[in-house]
Design an enzyme around this catalytic site. Structure first.
Site, short mmCIF file in Angstrom:
data_model
loop_
_atom_site.label_atom_id
_atom_site.label_comp_id
_atom_site.label_asym_id
_atom_site.label_seq_id
_atom_site.Cartn_x
_atom_site.Cartn_y
_atom_site.Cartn_z
N ASN A 472 0.80 -1.22 0.00
CA ASN A 472 0.00 0.00 0.00
C ASN A 472 0.84 1.27 0.00
OD1 ASN A 472 -2.52 -1.07 -0.29
ND2 ASN A 472 -3.11 -0.89 1.85
N TYR A 473 2.14 1.14 0.25
CA TYR A 473 3.05 2.27 0.08
C TYR A 473 3.86 2.04 -1.20
CZ TYR A 473 1.90 3.23 4.97
OH TYR A 473 1.23 3.49 6.16
N ARG A 474 3.15 1.97 -2.32
CA ARG A 474 3.78 1.69 -3.61
C ARG A 474 5.06 2.49 -3.80
NH1 ARG A 474 2.08 -2.69 -6.86
NH2 ARG A 474 -0.19 -2.80 -6.82
#
Length: 534
Positions: A472-474
């Site tokens: 989710n923290y690409r």
């Protein structure tokens, strides 16, 4: 319920190999949408925005949460804001027929803009109109459409119950579609695990236009979308959540310590105890630049906590397990769980829960870049001391490093239970962030280079083989796919950092549900049939 009528619409869609020009793409794609058979009176014409439409820019910009991607040239040819499932099915069908890629957007918070940026002709499916939430308090479940935000979910729960909650993040405007499919975590993680660990059913539209639930999609695909990202496998329409019990009164606190108040030594001790504390207690650390009373720059560590109980229970627990912080009753506040959501999100005291329905950022938009790490062994004093100078650099004016503890429930769930593998053995997770306000490539590169140097410095102290990262923290710095076919080996470079050995199973699921790799982006799961191709 809003989902019951969905399963009357299951058209057969054939995959097409696209050889069309961009000129053909635009007009023919839109005409394809209009001629697609829809089963209700909701006209798709009111949900389609081309670049010639006067509302196009406002629709595109509304959900962009990172200004790095607000003025780039690679914009969608068409934006579809579906009002019903058949609008999504039409978009999937027509995109394949006319050589368009798809980006699906639920909240727009992805760190690299992959839900609304591409270097090829593409269409955005913006789920902003699919945001209905149906609560079943008696059975402790909720159906949540993927376009709803976690703030809207929290608000809906609070309107029905004071003793139910859900383990998700602290930023209310984040969309549930991406947040849950990437794992999703927050202050209830140590008690109940991730958001993805508390999903019991889902509705997804596959590349053939079929609308599937858990039974019809099968356990492999249901496994893949709960932590493996949804965009590689289909368009997620809704989630069925298992709500969790929370006490009617919880306790929160924020305690700041600067370097001159022994912050380094307190963080050292935190690393030894944070993942071993009672499962009802989560204490994370936010670190950033601060100014002393004398006007000198320093580093501040903010210890931020949610305790699922009352102050009288918390104080003895802290005195026993973490006395170094020096917590006292005056540091703590008792409140309801929903008020703790407002507190953690940075809203002011006594603010109405209605603010959770706001889909925009609390402090406005900025340019930003993020990265992540996992820590398995405590960072020694010398490692922390080497970190502090980064915060004194000009680019760190609006930068932070955040430590979030693991342990408790996260130690009890196996690495293979969902695609999210970062479980037992991790002491804590690190999020790095830097933001800036001034536009321009030079300004952007200065700040991005700063966070890359910080990330490089931390390599010695974080997980290895692979150096793990949070989906989710690409972070495109850790590896990307090719514009065309991507080999398994190439995708493994970034895939194993997000998923470790679960990457193998994800590629097998992808091969089964999307063998021609229609649903793809810079970090999408590739099918195994492409293994070894250039």
């Amino acid at each position: 319920m809003f989902l019951k009528t969905y399963f009357t619409i299951v058209p057969i869609v054939l995959l097409f190999v696209s050889t069309f020009s961009i000129a053909d793409t635009h007009e023919n794609f839109v005409q394809c949408l209009y001629s697609y058979p829809h089963n209700t009176s909701s006209s798709i014409s009111s949900a389609v925005y081309t670049q010639a439409n006067s509302s196009y820019s406002s629709i595109l910009d509304f959900s962009i949460q990172n200004l790095r991607f607000s003025n780039i040239s690679s914009k969608p040819l068409v934006i579809v804001t579906p009002l019903e499932v058949s609008h999504i099915q039409a978009t999937v069908f027509c995109s394949q027929r006319h050589g368009m890629q798809i980006r699906t957007r639920s909240g727009g918070h992805d760190y690299e803009g992959l839900s609304y940026v591409a270097e090829v002709p593409f269409v955005v499916i913006d789920l902003i109109n699919l945001r209905e939430i149906n609560m079943d308090v008696e059975n402790r479940t909720a159906w949540v459409q993927a376009g709803a935000t976690i703030g809207e979910l929290y608000y809906s729960i609070s309107q029905k119950s004071k003793t139910l909650g859900f383990p998700a993040g602290v930023c209310p405007p984040v969309g549930t579609g991406g947040h849950f499919s990437g794992g999703g975590y927050g202050f209830l993680m140590r008690k109940y695990g991730l958001s993805a660990d508390n999903i019991v059913d889902a509705h997804i539209i596959d590349v053939n236009g079929n609308l599937l639930d858990r039974e019809t999609m099968g356990e492999d695909l249901f496994w893949a979308i709960r932590g493996g990202g949804g965009a590689s496998f289909g368009v997620i329409v809704a989630w069925k959540l298992k709500l969790v019990p929370v006490p009617s009164t919880v306790t929160v606190f924020r305690v700041e310590r600067i370097l001159e108040q022994n912050a380094t030594e307190i963080i050292e001790k935190w690393q030894l105890v944070a993942n071993k504390l009672d499962e009802d207690l989560t204490i994370r650390i936010n670190m950033g630049r601060a100014t002393t009373q004398n006007g000198n720059l320093t580093v501040q560590a903010q210890f931020e906590s949610l305790y699922l109980g009352r102050i009288d229970q918390l104080i003895p627990l802290m005195q026993k397990s973490f006395p170094e912080l020096g917590l006292v009753r005056e540091d703590c506040s008792e409140m309801s769980w929903i008020d703790s959501i407002l507190y953690m999100a940075g809203f002011t005291d006594n603010q109405s829960t209605d603010v959770l329905l706001n889909r925009t950022q609390l402090n406005g938009l900025s340019f930003n870049k993020g990265k992540s790490d996992y820590v398995r062994d405590p960072i020694p004093n010398v490692g922390l001391e080497g970190l502090w100078p980064f915060f004194f650099e000009d680019e760190a004016q609006s930068a932070f490093v955040q430590f979030t503890p693991y342990g408790a429930r996260m130690d009890e769930i196996s690495e293979s239970e969902t695609p999210f593998p970062h479980r037992s053995g991790n002491i804590f997770h690190i999020q790095y962030g830097v933001s800036w306000r001034d536009a321009g490539e030079e300004e952007a590169q200065r700040h991005i280079n700063w966070i890359r140097r910080l990330y490089s410095y931390m390599e010695t102290y974080v997980s290895k083989s692979p150096r793990a990262a949070y989906l989710n923290y690409r972070d495109l710095d850790i590896g990307v796919n090719s514009n065309g076919y991507t080999s398994y080996n190439q995708a493994s470079i970034w895939g194993r950092k997000y998923f470790k050995n679960n990457f193998n199973r994800l590629t097998r699921v992808k091969t089964k549900v999307d063998p021609l790799n229609f649903l793809r982006n810079e970090q999408s799961i590739p099918p195994l049939m492409l293994k070894g191709r250039k």
